[in-house]
Design an enzyme around this catalytic site. Sequence first.
Site, mmCIF file in Angstrom:
data_model
loop_
_atom_site.group_PDB
_atom_site.id
_atom_site.type_symbol
_atom_site.label_atom_id
_atom_site.label_comp_id
_atom_site.label_asym_id
_atom_site.label_seq_id
_atom_site.Cartn_x
_atom_site.Cartn_y
_atom_site.Cartn_z
ATOM 1 N N ASN A 12 -1.725 -51.112 55.190
ATOM 2 C CA ASN A 12 -2.094 -49.964 56.015
ATOM 3 C C ASN A 12 -1.589 -50.224 57.436
ATOM 4 O O ASN A 12 -2.151 -51.042 58.156
ATOM 5 C CB ASN A 12 -3.628 -49.800 56.009
ATOM 6 C CG ASN A 12 -4.097 -48.710 56.957
ATOM 7 O OD1 ASN A 12 -3.295 -47.941 57.478
ATOM 8 N ND2 ASN A 12 -5.409 -48.651 57.186
ATOM 9 N N LYS A 14 -1.731 -48.346 59.939
ATOM 10 C CA LYS A 14 -2.521 -47.655 60.973
ATOM 11 C C LYS A 14 -1.539 -46.953 61.929
ATOM 12 O O LYS A 14 -0.474 -46.527 61.481
ATOM 13 C CB LYS A 14 -3.461 -48.636 61.672
ATOM 14 C CG LYS A 14 -4.314 -49.410 60.641
ATOM 15 C CD LYS A 14 -5.456 -50.168 61.217
ATOM 16 C CE LYS A 14 -6.227 -50.842 60.082
ATOM 17 N NZ LYS A 14 -7.403 -51.552 60.548
ATOM 18 N N HIS A 104 -11.032 -44.108 55.461
ATOM 19 C CA HIS A 104 -10.953 -45.384 56.177
ATOM 20 C C HIS A 104 -12.059 -45.423 57.238
ATOM 21 O O HIS A 104 -12.387 -44.394 57.834
ATOM 22 C CB HIS A 104 -9.576 -45.555 56.825
ATOM 23 C CG HIS A 104 -9.368 -46.944 57.316
ATOM 24 N ND1 HIS A 104 -9.867 -47.380 58.529
ATOM 25 C CD2 HIS A 104 -8.779 -48.021 56.742
ATOM 26 C CE1 HIS A 104 -9.567 -48.672 58.679
ATOM 27 N NE2 HIS A 104 -8.918 -49.082 57.604
ATOM 28 N N GLU A 106 -12.042 -46.295 60.189
ATOM 29 C CA GLU A 106 -11.639 -45.778 61.508
ATOM 30 C C GLU A 106 -11.722 -44.254 61.538
ATOM 31 O O GLU A 106 -12.012 -43.664 62.576
ATOM 32 C CB GLU A 106 -10.235 -46.296 61.862
ATOM 33 C CG GLU A 106 -10.296 -47.774 62.236
ATOM 34 C CD GLU A 106 -9.069 -48.584 61.854
ATOM 35 O OE1 GLU A 106 -7.998 -48.013 61.643
ATOM 36 O OE2 GLU A 106 -9.216 -49.831 61.778
ATOM 37 N N GLU A 174 -13.966 -52.358 52.228
ATOM 38 C CA GLU A 174 -13.606 -52.938 53.521
ATOM 39 C C GLU A 174 -14.851 -53.027 54.402
ATOM 40 O O GLU A 174 -15.248 -52.022 55.028
ATOM 41 C CB GLU A 174 -12.567 -52.055 54.231
ATOM 42 C CG GLU A 174 -11.271 -51.894 53.484
ATOM 43 C CD GLU A 174 -10.116 -51.537 54.426
ATOM 44 O OE1 GLU A 174 -9.132 -52.270 54.413
ATOM 45 O OE2 GLU A 174 -10.217 -50.554 55.175
ATOM 46 N N GLY A 180 -10.003 -56.257 61.314
ATOM 47 C CA GLY A 180 -9.383 -56.611 62.589
ATOM 48 C C GLY A 180 -10.129 -57.664 63.380
ATOM 49 O O GLY A 180 -9.829 -57.895 64.546
ATOM 50 N N SER A 220 -9.266 -58.465 57.416
ATOM 51 C CA SER A 220 -8.741 -59.773 57.837
ATOM 52 C C SER A 220 -8.135 -60.584 56.686
ATOM 53 O O SER A 220 -8.283 -61.804 56.637
ATOM 54 C CB SER A 220 -9.828 -60.573 58.574
ATOM 55 O OG SER A 220 -10.211 -59.891 59.756
#
Length: 262
Positions: A12, A14, A104, A106, A174, A180, A220
Amino acid sequence: MTTVRKPLIAGNWKMNFDHLQALAFVQKIGWSLNDIKHDLENVEIVIFPPFTDLRSVQTLVDADKLRIGYGAQDVSQHGPGAYTGEIAAEFLQKLGAQYVITGHSERRSYHGESDELIGKKSAAALRQGITPVICVGETAEDLEAHGAAAVPLQQVTAVLAELPENPEVVIAYEPVWAIGSGKAATAAQAQEVCGAIRQKITELRGEAFGEKTRILYGGSVKSENIAEFMKQPDIDGALIGGASLKVEEFTKIAQFQKHITV
Ligand code: 13P
């Protein structure tokens, strides 16, 4: 249990790489993956560039016959029409996208996406023959308050409620706290939740669905920890952010089988 699920290593991107950078990167990935032809027979590699890169990626993948799949990072719940700024699954299908990421974290947190909306977006993708990669995961606060599995299970249940019978989907677990942060879940923690997700989807949609549906871990992931995740019975691949932006690192992750000594 005989596993027929093909491992999936997904990158991904992003909001990284414009279309020129994407071309250079995919070309390098293509060369790099060609060198490891052998492993690729049994591992599917998919990248998720920004929308504006997709046409360039399609052209390159077609011209060079690269064995890389690609998809989008989001999709509209609607078909083509008066929805300014949105991208319909119909357009993604025309670009040869095989997958789309939905839900996702985000998008859930910065755009307030609900499970119902994520379900509708996933259904829109499915109507065009595109496989949604449905993301679920708990925040650090959820983890503290309810344990790891409660929120992901609730999200999976709510999203599946919007989908037709026996859909072709991928689920990505996730944990938000692992994204991250450099602080991945342990393989045992990830297995526990992915196992619970498989149990839940089997309960909701039957044995065959539970058996065929791939469940990924994300958060990660890097070349040093991929093998541990891939050894777990209910983890069928990984959704990778930061490490998917580095050719060498992503290629090493794709070669995870080399690091597995069971
Ligand atoms: P990182 O691999 O950078 O933690 O990102 C994970 C992710 O969000 C993939 O969708």
